[in-house]
Design an enzyme around this catalytic site. Structure first.
Site, mmCIF file in Angstrom:
data_model
loop_
_atom_site.group_PDB
_atom_site.id
_atom_site.type_symbol
_atom_site.label_atom_id
_atom_site.label_comp_id
_atom_site.label_asym_id
_atom_site.label_seq_id
_atom_site.Cartn_x
_atom_site.Cartn_y
_atom_site.Cartn_z
ATOM 1 N N ASN A 41 0.860 -1.181 0.000
ATOM 2 C CA ASN A 41 0.000 0.000 0.000
ATOM 3 C C ASN A 41 0.899 1.234 0.000
ATOM 4 O OD1 ASN A 41 0.468 1.068 2.764
ATOM 5 N ND2 ASN A 41 -0.532 -0.804 3.448
ATOM 6 N N ASN A 90 -8.081 -7.404 9.800
ATOM 7 C CA ASN A 90 -8.091 -8.010 8.462
ATOM 8 C C ASN A 90 -8.215 -9.526 8.494
ATOM 9 O OD1 ASN A 90 -5.413 -5.716 7.711
ATOM 10 N ND2 ASN A 90 -7.597 -5.327 7.613
ATOM 11 N N ARG A 109 0.304 -11.553 2.346
ATOM 12 C CA ARG A 109 -0.499 -11.717 3.558
ATOM 13 C C ARG A 109 -1.300 -13.023 3.574
ATOM 14 N NH1 ARG A 109 -3.304 -6.659 6.281
ATOM 15 N NH2 ARG A 109 -3.165 -8.209 7.953
ATOM 16 N N ARG A 158 -8.600 -3.811 -2.392
ATOM 17 C CA ARG A 158 -8.324 -5.101 -1.760
ATOM 18 C C ARG A 158 -9.490 -6.085 -1.866
ATOM 19 N NH1 ARG A 158 -4.262 -5.113 2.171
ATOM 20 N NH2 ARG A 158 -2.659 -3.617 1.641
ATOM 21 N N HIS A 187 -8.586 0.343 2.550
ATOM 22 C CA HIS A 187 -9.602 -0.404 3.290
ATOM 23 C C HIS A 187 -10.680 0.573 3.759
ATOM 24 C CE1 HIS A 187 -6.906 -4.045 4.563
ATOM 25 N NE2 HIS A 187 -7.663 -4.358 3.532
ATOM 26 N N ASP A 189 -12.115 0.747 6.607
ATOM 27 C CA ASP A 189 -11.934 1.257 7.967
ATOM 28 C C ASP A 189 -10.855 2.327 8.077
ATOM 29 O OD1 ASP A 189 -9.577 -0.201 7.866
ATOM 30 O OD2 ASP A 189 -10.034 -1.489 9.579
ATOM 31 N N ALA A 277 2.865 1.272 8.164
ATOM 32 C CA ALA A 277 2.384 0.113 7.418
ATOM 33 C C ALA A 277 0.964 0.325 6.901
ATOM 34 C CB ALA A 277 2.423 -1.134 8.297
ATOM 35 N N CYS A 283 -7.366 -0.864 12.853
ATOM 36 C CA CYS A 283 -6.678 -1.955 12.158
ATOM 37 C C CYS A 283 -6.099 -2.974 13.138
ATOM 38 C CB CYS A 283 -5.551 -1.409 11.287
ATOM 39 S SG CYS A 283 -6.087 -0.506 9.830
#
Length: 292
Positions: A41, A90, A109, A158, A187, A189, A277, A283
């Protein structure tokens, strides 16, 4: 009995026992192995191996302690090769004992999935899967309205729109799809938060016109708290709301006053190591509807 406060990382890796108090419940993962080791990202660009694990640990502990005063916390152990496991939002989406496990978009991931699956299954949750080619990144992109009847789901960077129909088939809720168009807010959120009292906190620049229209049709003007780009880049929307308390990264005085006028009390923390990050308070936690 109140939830014990973690005082060191070694203790943070030991699961907290079941508490009988009817309090909100969250899943967290200690940052023992946290690092920025790849770029998936825009926030990670320029920050590979630039984070301090000591500072990240201290910041995570502050978040843990703030939450533990008003909520129960479960812990999943960090695993080597998965430095982003600390971002438990996530891991999936859970409601009423059912977990839609994430199907991560980026291969970096995807290794997390087996670790989260093991935790959920051992804790007694029913795990539901999506096909590998239908990416979905859990509570990072899916947020229930506070009344529980609407599930807001982002799609774009995503999570694929195709995953939304499957979500609607698992829980009896109306699924409202929101298109994310700014890669910095990859994302849902990171740019949208449902708050107690029927309020919403959001950054309009993250959405296309049709998605903004959905938000504004659902939430009346007096319930909408619009975030400026300055505060959005501080991850103001990446907030954990419990009752009248909102726990989040440091924000502007202007937004603080706005929230206070709506009856909220903000607990502002320095989460700068996690911004490297692309994450902040929300998160770092996944909401669970029951205690494991």
């Amino acid at each position: 009995m109140s939830t014990a406060i973690v005082t060191n990382v070694a203790a943070a890796e030991i699961p907290i026992p079941y508490k009988t108090a009817a309090r909100p419940n969250f899943l967290m993962c200690a940052p023992t192995l946290y690092d920025v080791t790849y770029v998936i990202n825009p926030w990670m660009a320029g920050n590979v191996h630039a984070s301090s694990r000591d500072r990240a640990t201290a910041q995570w502990q502050s978040l843990y302690q703030a939450l533990a005063r008003i909520a129960d916390i479960q812990l999943v152990a960090p695993q080597r090769g998965s430095p982003d496991m600390v971002f438990t939002a996530n891991a999936g989406l859970e409601r009423n004992g059912i977990v839609m496990l994430s199907s991560f978009f980026h291969p970096e991931r995807q290794g997390e999935e087996q670790h989260f699956r093991t935790w959920f299954e051992q804790a007694g949750y029913l795990v539901v899967d999506l096909p590998r080619d239908t990416s979905f990144e859990g509570e990072g992109d899916a947020l229930f309205s506070t009344d529980g009847f609407t599930l807001w789901v982002g799609y774009g960077p995503r999570t694929l729109l195709a995953s939304h129909a499957r979500l609607a088939g698992i829980w009896p809720v109306a699924v409202a799809s929101l298109h994310l168009i700014d890669p910095r807010f990859y994302h849902l959120d990171t740019c949208f938060a449902t708050l107690e009292g029927g309020f919403v906190l959001y950054y309009p620049g993250a959405f296309d016109a049709a998605s903004l229209a959905k938000i504004e049709a659902f939430y009346p003007a007096e319930k909408r708290i619009v975030v400026t780009e300055e505060d959005a880049l501080r991850f103001a929307c990446n907030a954990v709301n419990i009752g009248s308390t909102i726990i989040l990264n440091r924000i502007s005085d202007h937004l603080t006053r706005q929230l206070e006028l709506k009856g909220f009390h903000t607990v502002q923390l320095d989460l700068s190591e996690f911004l490297k990050a692309g994450g902040a308070a929300k998160c770092l936690v996944m909401k669970l509807s029951r205690t494991a």
